[in-house]
Scaffold this active site. Sequence first.
Site, PDB file in Angstrom:
ATOM      1  N   LYS A  22       0.721  -1.221  -0.189  1.00  0.00           N
ATOM      2  CA  LYS A  22      -0.135  -0.013   0.139  1.00  0.00           C
ATOM      3  C   LYS A  22       0.972   1.331  -0.123  1.00  0.00           C
ATOM      4  CE  LYS A  22      -3.722  -0.478   2.367  1.00  0.00           C
ATOM      5  NZ  LYS A  22      -4.211  -0.593   3.681  1.00  0.00           N
ATOM      6  N   ARG A  91      -2.955   3.058   8.728  1.00  0.00           N
ATOM      7  CA  ARG A  91      -3.434   1.984   7.862  1.00  0.00           C
ATOM      8  C   ARG A  91      -2.170   1.079   7.851  1.00  0.00           C
ATOM      9  NH1 ARG A  91      -4.654   4.841   2.392  1.00  0.00           N
ATOM     10  NH2 ARG A  91      -5.876   3.115   1.719  1.00  0.00           N
ATOM     11  N   GLY A 100      -8.155  -7.618   4.658  1.00  0.00           N
ATOM     12  CA  GLY A 100      -9.005  -7.662   5.788  1.00  0.00           C
ATOM     13  C   GLY A 100      -8.444  -8.167   6.856  1.00  0.00           C
ATOM     14  N   MET A 102      -5.366  -7.160   8.628  1.00  0.00           N
ATOM     15  CA  MET A 102      -4.822  -6.377   9.561  1.00  0.00           C
ATOM     16  C   MET A 102      -5.686  -5.034   9.862  1.00  0.00           C
ATOM     17  SD  MET A 102      -0.820  -6.924   8.937  1.00  0.00           S
ATOM     18  CE  MET A 102      -1.142  -6.443   7.493  1.00  0.00           C
ATOM     19  N   ARG A 321      -3.311  -0.955  -6.378  1.00  0.00           N
ATOM     20  CA  ARG A 321      -2.603  -2.280  -6.393  1.00  0.00           C
ATOM     21  C   ARG A 321      -2.817  -3.066  -7.722  1.00  0.00           C
ATOM     22  NH1 ARG A 321      -5.713  -4.405  -1.470  1.00  0.00           N
ATOM     23  NH2 ARG A 321      -7.649  -4.697  -2.261  1.00  0.00           N
ATOM     24  N   HIS A 437      -5.627 -31.819   7.880  1.00  0.00           N
ATOM     25  CA  HIS A 437      -5.339 -33.217   7.351  1.00  0.00           C
ATOM     26  C   HIS A 437      -6.428 -33.429   6.302  1.00  0.00           C
ATOM     27  CE1 HIS A 437      -6.677 -37.555   7.486  1.00  0.00           C
ATOM     28  NE2 HIS A 437      -5.362 -37.582   7.796  1.00  0.00           N
ATOM     29  N   SER A 756      16.930 -40.808 -15.211  1.00  0.00           N
ATOM     30  CA  SER A 756      15.571 -40.224 -14.762  1.00  0.00           C
ATOM     31  C   SER A 756      15.250 -40.186 -13.108  1.00  0.00           C
ATOM     32  CB  SER A 756      14.618 -41.016 -15.517  1.00  0.00           C
ATOM     33  OG  SER A 756      13.135 -40.501 -15.366  1.00  0.00           O
ATOM     34  N   CYS A 824      10.757 -38.112 -13.593  1.00  0.00           N
ATOM     35  CA  CYS A 824       9.487 -39.031 -13.935  1.00  0.00           C
ATOM     36  C   CYS A 824       8.595 -39.152 -12.853  1.00  0.00           C
ATOM     37  CB  CYS A 824       9.716 -40.213 -14.511  1.00  0.00           C
ATOM     38  SG  CYS A 824      10.402 -41.179 -13.787  1.00  0.00           S
ATOM     39  N   TYR A 844      14.610 -32.681 -19.347  1.00  0.00           N
ATOM     40  CA  TYR A 844      13.204 -32.888 -19.555  1.00  0.00           C
ATOM     41  C   TYR A 844      12.531 -33.262 -18.159  1.00  0.00           C
ATOM     42  CZ  TYR A 844      13.638 -37.905 -19.344  1.00  0.00           C
ATOM     43  OH  TYR A 844      13.716 -39.385 -19.027  1.00  0.00           O
TER      44      TYR A 844
HETATM   45  P1  ADP Z   1      -7.489  -1.895   3.579  1.00  0.00           P
HETATM   46  O1  ADP Z   1      -6.096  -2.605   3.674  1.00  0.00           O
HETATM   47  O2  ADP Z   1      -8.371  -3.304   4.586  1.00  0.00           O
HETATM   48  O3  ADP Z   1      -8.071  -1.832   2.336  1.00  0.00           O
HETATM   49  P2  ADP Z   1      -7.438   0.716   4.059  1.00  0.00           P
HETATM   50  O4  ADP Z   1      -6.176   1.166   4.753  1.00  0.00           O
HETATM   51  O5  ADP Z   1      -7.358   0.803   2.714  1.00  0.00           O
HETATM   52  O6  ADP Z   1      -7.678  -0.678   4.503  1.00  0.00           O
HETATM   53  O7  ADP Z   1      -8.553   1.413   4.640  1.00  0.00           O
HETATM   54  C1  ADP Z   1     -10.031   1.194   4.452  1.00  0.00           C
HETATM   55  C2  ADP Z   1     -10.775   2.140   3.852  1.00  0.00           C
HETATM   56  O8  ADP Z   1     -10.671   3.426   4.594  1.00  0.00           O
HETATM   57  C3  ADP Z   1     -10.286   2.725   2.573  1.00  0.00           C
HETATM   58  O9  ADP Z   1     -10.853   2.064   1.522  1.00  0.00           O
HETATM   59  C4  ADP Z   1     -10.625   4.217   2.519  1.00  0.00           C
HETATM   60  O10 ADP Z   1     -11.908   4.376   1.900  1.00  0.00           O
HETATM   61  C5  ADP Z   1     -10.772   4.583   3.975  1.00  0.00           C
HETATM   62  N1  ADP Z   1      -9.339   5.479   4.099  1.00  0.00           N
HETATM   63  C6  ADP Z   1      -8.272   5.130   4.500  1.00  0.00           C
HETATM   64  N2  ADP Z   1      -7.585   6.141   4.586  1.00  0.00           N
HETATM   65  C7  ADP Z   1      -8.316   7.316   4.129  1.00  0.00           C
HETATM   66  C8  ADP Z   1      -8.222   8.683   4.102  1.00  0.00           C
HETATM   67  N3  ADP Z   1      -6.883   9.215   4.618  1.00  0.00           N
HETATM   68  N4  ADP Z   1      -9.041   9.700   3.953  1.00  0.00           N
HETATM   69  C9  ADP Z   1     -10.241   8.794   3.747  1.00  0.00           C
HETATM   70  N5  ADP Z   1     -10.647   7.555   3.878  1.00  0.00           N
HETATM   71  C10 ADP Z   1      -9.551   6.817   4.059  1.00  0.00           C
HETATM   72 MG    MG Z   2      -7.970  -0.735   1.041  1.00  0.00          MG
END
Ligand code: ADP
Ligand code: MG
Length: 872
Positions: A22, A91, A100, A102, A321, A437, A756, A824, A844
């Site tokens: 990020k 963030r 989702g 962290m 990304r 398992h 082989s 093989c 191969y």
């Molecule tokens: P994740 O990695 O779970 O996507 P983010 O760090 O992207 O988490 O944050 C989740 C959401 O929070 C982002 O999609 C964005 O909409 C909102 N967000 C994060 N930082 C800002 C910011 N500086 N201003 C406004 N919204 C923010």
């Molecule tokens: Mg995000």
Amino acid sequence: MTKYVYDFAEGSKELKDLLGGKGGNLAEMVNLGLPVPPGFTVTTDACRAFLRCGSAPYGLADEIALHLERLERQAGRRLGDPADPLLVSVRSGAKFSMPGMMETVLNVGLTDASVAGLAAQAGGDERFAWDSYRRLIEMFGRTVRGVPGAAFDADLDAETPQAVVARYKDVYRRHTGEDFPQDPHEQLDLAIQAVFRSWNAERAVLYRRQERIPADLGTAVNVVAMVFGNLGPDSGTGVAFTRDPATGERGVYGDYLANAQGEDVVAGIRNTMPLQELEQLDKRSYDELMAIMTRLEEHYRDLCDNEFTIERGKLWMLQTRVGKRTAAAAFVIATQLVDEGMIDLDEALGRVTGAQLAQLMFPAFDLSGRPEHIATGVAASPGAAVGAVVFDAARAAEVAARGTPVILVRRETNPDDLPGMIAAQGILTSRGGKTSHAAVVARGMGKTCVCGADELDIQPGRFTAGGRVVSEGDLISIDGTTGRVYLGQVPVQPSPVVRYFEGTRDPHSDALVSAVDRLLAHADKTRRLAVRANADTPADAARARRFGAQGIGLCRTEHMFLGERRTLVERLILARTPGQRDAALAELLPLQRGDFVGLFQAMAGLPVTIRLIDPPLHEFLPPLEDLAVRVARAEERGEGPGEHLTRDRELLDAVHRMHEENPMLGLRGVRLGLVVPGLFAMQVRAVAEAARLVDGARPEIMVPLVGAVEELEAVRDEAQRILRELGVEARIGTMIEVPRAALTAGDIARAADFFSFGTNDLTQMGWGFSRDDVEGAFFTRYLELGIFGVSPFESIDRDGVGRLVRIAVDEGRAARPDLHIGVCGEHGGDPDSIHFFHEAGLDYVSCSPYRVPVARLEAARSAVTAAGSDTR
Ligand code: ADP
Ligand code: MG
Ligand code: MG
């Protein structure tokens, strides 16, 4: 001194290790001049140091203070200024995306003192300011102080936001014993530390284990000035893809939510609208977003997945990304990018994986009848399986034996469930992930498996899921590629990609098939490794050839001793005189010759490696119990020593005599050839005679289980005599599957035209693991403990077994430069292992027919991508 903090302008996507995905990508966007709110990134170094000592490393606080000042200057506001406060988001962002897993805290910096200032910034919007405060207390409480999310509940329409804030502060105090912090700098510090710690949260640890992400990377933390999508109808927030991540089609894909903050979109609280409709709502922002997406695609030369917010008509980019995509989209997008001139074909090979191609080759459910989807679990072993629900392994074996396909449903499986797992079409569990398992064993058997479907509530004789009660005997369908579970029998359709390989589908019939066609054509031009197939029958050989095999790398001859030919083998074993033995062999000879004729025809013009018989002969005898019962019954009936009884007694004697405590290490392979006179000679003669009958036959003779050059020499001398006698040319080589063979490869190479690697046995003997026993018994524990990240039978153990391979290649080639070398074992079709075999310099790989296209692709990928390239 280590630098722990980077302004966005100082970073780039190349610094992903340090800044996380990020942070690196935010920096990249800043450097492209795109509208990103000002911010900085605290590095993964800082996170690792923090997690090591439990407190912030020396110097970090000063650095953060310095960069915060810069941020404040850029934003034109100060954190904690009551009149005009700066708010920030904190963030998480690791090197590999962990969606989702962290934490993120928004609106950091808001206090009792600054709510009014925020309202003033928003043109007097008190409701907005108090609602922002409410969100902060909730997110901060949950994330930083572990207050359970359920503790914060409010009817936001019934109460004033001020009243909700007051209540939330009480909730916070009750759960933490402290007041909600009123120092914005303390809020910031605590939030950063909480994000660091979230790296080791249980779900993050589990996710990493499943996705094989190293545990010691740590996460970076991004501190970003807040922008607000919830300031009225001219504000909003959304996600946007540059292409359809499901099909790869070009166009505008995304969702938009007016008057909302980012988390609302993810939380699914309100209905979003298709991104296209933003054009009507706010054409200027829409056009700008489209221009930015084009720019990002050109820059990343790939599909981008973006998050944005519009604050009162001003567009802000919050994240980009390279986006995840389905297997089909990966192929389509790779060739589209080639056509658009963004990447070349070599690079396109780096954009797809063998695992994706394998996925596309499985039959899939035809979902057009809209089957009822009742649960989703972990996609643990691909495939589409339909059957009657059974809750018990013994019962599964029993029902399946009557010809009814079953799905074994268990909370989790254990070694006692093995017979049921073998009998079932597929396995569904409510607990456990990709290394449970059930998952490990199912993958080993190539069986469909969905595990960890925790919506399943399993009780005796039934389970409930998705509001449905499913009882024993009811039909369900499980999709091991998507993890989805459906009620009833969903029709299965063959894979279009396989139909294309089979020649029953035109390569230009759709975008996916033509993409696969083009990329494989390029792969064939690019790879150094040849790809052969393991095939024992003409039908398998023909299929392998259609799938692109350049020969047979392993024909197992043992199946040719089964069926009605068993009696001949029995005669061979029971022979008391050389004459009796030769007679049995003489009868086997024409049958074997016929087998090889079929294979040579199917592979005319291409090499066919025939392995002389490998398993212990007693495997061909009836089971001890059957014989004992037969003999006892006959004696009870007082039968005289007639032909049958005598023969059964003899067989019983032979079974006793030939019993081995450790058959895998017993009288098999080359040992058999040296102990049973005439057996190998018969097979070699059959090969040679068949070769004379087929135009373009290119036989190769392979001796299994050699550990010493003397063993090979003895077999080789006899084989050469026969070949010479019949005027047939054939290479004679050996499997390298006993560790001693690898260690004495220099000697063995003097008597071998080719090597082989039999990596199943080499792994078995290298580790001392009996494959049939260990996978079900304790591999789950080993995977949990991290002793290995993946079963060494699935992916070659580079350090140990791989070392034996390298030694054998180096010393074999040193002794004999023209030595031809392949593999093989089942690893020949495993992407990771193929990269290793490429690096180790093999000529191969040979794998099962269905893996041949995967191996063609991965062999080329090893040739064009840097070693150990990331495909995550
Ligand atoms: P994740 O990695 O779970 O996507 P983010 O760090 O992207 O988490 O944050 C989740 C959401 O929070 C982002 O999609 C964005 O909409 C909102 N967000 C994060 N930082 C800002 C910011 N500086 N201003 C406004 N919204 C923010
Ligand atoms: Mg995000
Ligand atoms: Mg073997």
